[in-house]
Design a protein around this motif. Structure first.
Motif, PDB file in Angstrom:
ATOM      1  N   ALA A  39     -17.696 -48.795 -11.880  1.00 24.69           N
ATOM      2  CA  ALA A  39     -18.395 -49.477 -10.784  1.00 24.69           C
ATOM      3  C   ALA A  39     -19.889 -49.568 -11.081  1.00 24.69           C
ATOM      4  O   ALA A  39     -20.510 -50.617 -10.879  1.00 24.69           O
ATOM      5  N   ALA A  40     -20.466 -48.474 -11.579  1.00 28.49           N
ATOM      6  CA  ALA A  40     -21.896 -48.479 -11.906  1.00 28.49           C
ATOM      7  C   ALA A  40     -22.191 -49.455 -13.041  1.00 28.49           C
ATOM      8  O   ALA A  40     -23.219 -50.139 -13.024  1.00 28.49           O
ATOM      9  N   LEU A  41     -21.295 -49.528 -14.017  1.00 24.72           N
ATOM     10  CA  LEU A  41     -21.478 -50.490 -15.112  1.00 24.72           C
ATOM     11  C   LEU A  41     -21.429 -51.919 -14.568  1.00 24.72           C
ATOM     12  O   LEU A  41     -22.237 -52.772 -14.953  1.00 24.72           O
ATOM     13  N   GLY A  42     -20.494 -52.172 -13.639  1.00 24.37           N
ATOM     14  CA  GLY A  42     -20.436 -53.490 -12.999  1.00 24.37           C
ATOM     15  C   GLY A  42     -21.714 -53.801 -12.254  1.00 24.37           C
ATOM     16  O   GLY A  42     -22.241 -54.915 -12.335  1.00 24.37           O
ATOM     17  N   GLY A  43     -22.238 -52.812 -11.522  1.00 27.06           N
ATOM     18  CA  GLY A  43     -23.500 -53.006 -10.811  1.00 27.06           C
ATOM     19  C   GLY A  43     -24.648 -53.284 -11.758  1.00 27.06           C
ATOM     20  O   GLY A  43     -25.504 -54.137 -11.495  1.00 27.06           O
ATOM     21  N   ALA A  44     -24.664 -52.565 -12.885  1.00 32.62           N
ATOM     22  CA  ALA A  44     -25.721 -52.768 -13.876  1.00 32.62           C
ATOM     23  C   ALA A  44     -25.633 -54.174 -14.475  1.00 32.62           C
ATOM     24  O   ALA A  44     -26.662 -54.839 -14.679  1.00 32.62           O
ATOM     25  N   LEU A  45     -24.415 -54.638 -14.746  1.00 30.49           N
ATOM     26  CA  LEU A  45     -24.244 -55.980 -15.334  1.00 30.49           C
ATOM     27  C   LEU A  45     -24.630 -57.078 -14.340  1.00 30.49           C
ATOM     28  O   LEU A  45     -25.237 -58.083 -14.726  1.00 30.49           O
ATOM     29  N   ILE A  46     -24.282 -56.886 -13.069  1.00 31.09           N
ATOM     30  CA  ILE A  46     -24.697 -57.857 -12.051  1.00 31.09           C
ATOM     31  C   ILE A  46     -26.215 -57.899 -11.964  1.00 31.09           C
ATOM     32  O   ILE A  46     -26.832 -58.973 -11.961  1.00 31.09           O
ATOM     33  N   SER A  47     -26.829 -56.724 -11.918  1.00 29.35           N
ATOM     34  CA  SER A  47     -28.295 -56.660 -11.834  1.00 29.35           C
ATOM     35  C   SER A  47     -28.953 -57.259 -13.070  1.00 29.35           C
ATOM     36  O   SER A  47     -29.971 -57.952 -12.970  1.00 29.35           O
ATOM     37  N   LEU A  48     -28.373 -56.996 -14.245  1.00 30.83           N
ATOM     38  CA  LEU A  48     -28.912 -57.552 -15.485  1.00 30.83           C
ATOM     39  C   LEU A  48     -28.825 -59.079 -15.474  1.00 30.83           C
ATOM     40  O   LEU A  48     -29.795 -59.768 -15.825  1.00 30.83           O
ATOM     41  N   SER A  49     -27.670 -59.606 -15.068  1.00 26.38           N
ATOM     42  CA  SER A  49     -27.517 -61.066 -15.063  1.00 26.38           C
ATOM     43  C   SER A  49     -28.467 -61.724 -14.057  1.00 26.38           C
ATOM     44  O   SER A  49     -29.041 -62.778 -14.339  1.00 26.38           O
ATOM     45  N   LEU A  50     -28.666 -61.081 -12.909  1.00 20.60           N
ATOM     46  CA  LEU A  50     -29.604 -61.634 -11.924  1.00 20.60           C
ATOM     47  C   LEU A  50     -31.049 -61.526 -12.399  1.00 20.60           C
ATOM     48  O   LEU A  50     -31.869 -62.402 -12.117  1.00 20.60           O
ATOM     49  N   TRP A  51     -31.353 -60.447 -13.113  1.00 18.29           N
ATOM     50  CA  TRP A  51     -32.718 -60.302 -13.649  1.00 18.29           C
ATOM     51  C   TRP A  51     -33.001 -61.370 -14.701  1.00 18.29           C
ATOM     52  O   TRP A  51     -34.075 -61.979 -14.720  1.00 18.29           O
TER      53      TRP A  51
END
Length: 197
Positions: free
Chosen positions: A139-151
């Motif tokens: 879940a944390a990896l998914g959150g990190a990937l979402i945040s990375l893509s939005l950044w």
């Protein structure tokens, strides 16, 4: 001369340094030492507990925030539209030329509504997984990937960089990617059940 002074204060019963009253000269300092010792002992007991639960506030913040963000998007018909003010399509077209990876924005623009649903459901799944501690690292990896893509797309053009919140979220997810949810989590409960069997 100093030897006589020393002997004058030595009673021979191991109470060297007592004054005329017979009380130790360090009484005021000793009186303050007892509360300090209790405070130090309490702090020593608290440190392992604080270390164990240190990531729980971060889990709560990120989990609640991502659940809220996912539900907010899913219930906003304007966001899930291809075009129009506040739509995901309009947002993607607005950041296309200033993003770090324009190809990623082009991919989203092939189906803005589908991309909007994917982001919304992804945020919701990540938030729930983080809150209950189920597949917490994933879940944390998914959150990190979402945040990375939005950044790299939406907030890449924000100057100075520290005003863009997506980068801060990315950094906040990394400790949970590394540590998972070792307390107050379904992952821990399931691990304990596997050990019992």
């Amino acid at each position: 001369m100093t030897g006589q002074a020393d002997r004058a204060h030595d009673t021979g019963d191991g109470t060297e340094g007592t004054g005329a009253t017979g009380r130790p000269a360090e009484t005021p300092r000793d009186g303050r030492a007892a509360p300090r010792a209790r405070w130090t002992a309490a702090l020593d007991r608290w440190k392992p507990i604080a270390s164990r639960y240190a990531l729980v506030p971060l889990r709560l913040f990120l989990g609640i925030t991502f659940v809220y963000a996912g539900l907010d998007k899913l219930t906003d018909s304007a966001f899930l539209a291809d075009t129009g003010s506040g739509s995901v399509g309009e947002t993607m077209r607005g950041v296309r030329d200033t993003s770090a990876i324009p190809a990623l924005v082009d991919l989203a623009l092939k189906n803005p509504t589908g991309f909007g649903y994917a982001i919304s459901l992804g945020e919701l799944a990540v938030g729930i997984g983080t809150l209950i501690g189920l597949f917490a690292r994933l879940a944390a990896l998914g959150g990190a990937l979402i945040s990375l893509s939005l950044w790299l797309t939406v907030s890449w053009q924000v100057q100075p960089y520290y005003l863009g919140n997506d980068l801060a979220y990315l950094m906040a997810w990394l400790p949970l990617v590394l540590a998972g949810a070792s307390v107050l989590s379904l992952d821990r409960l399931l691990a304990e059940r596997r050990r019992i069997r």
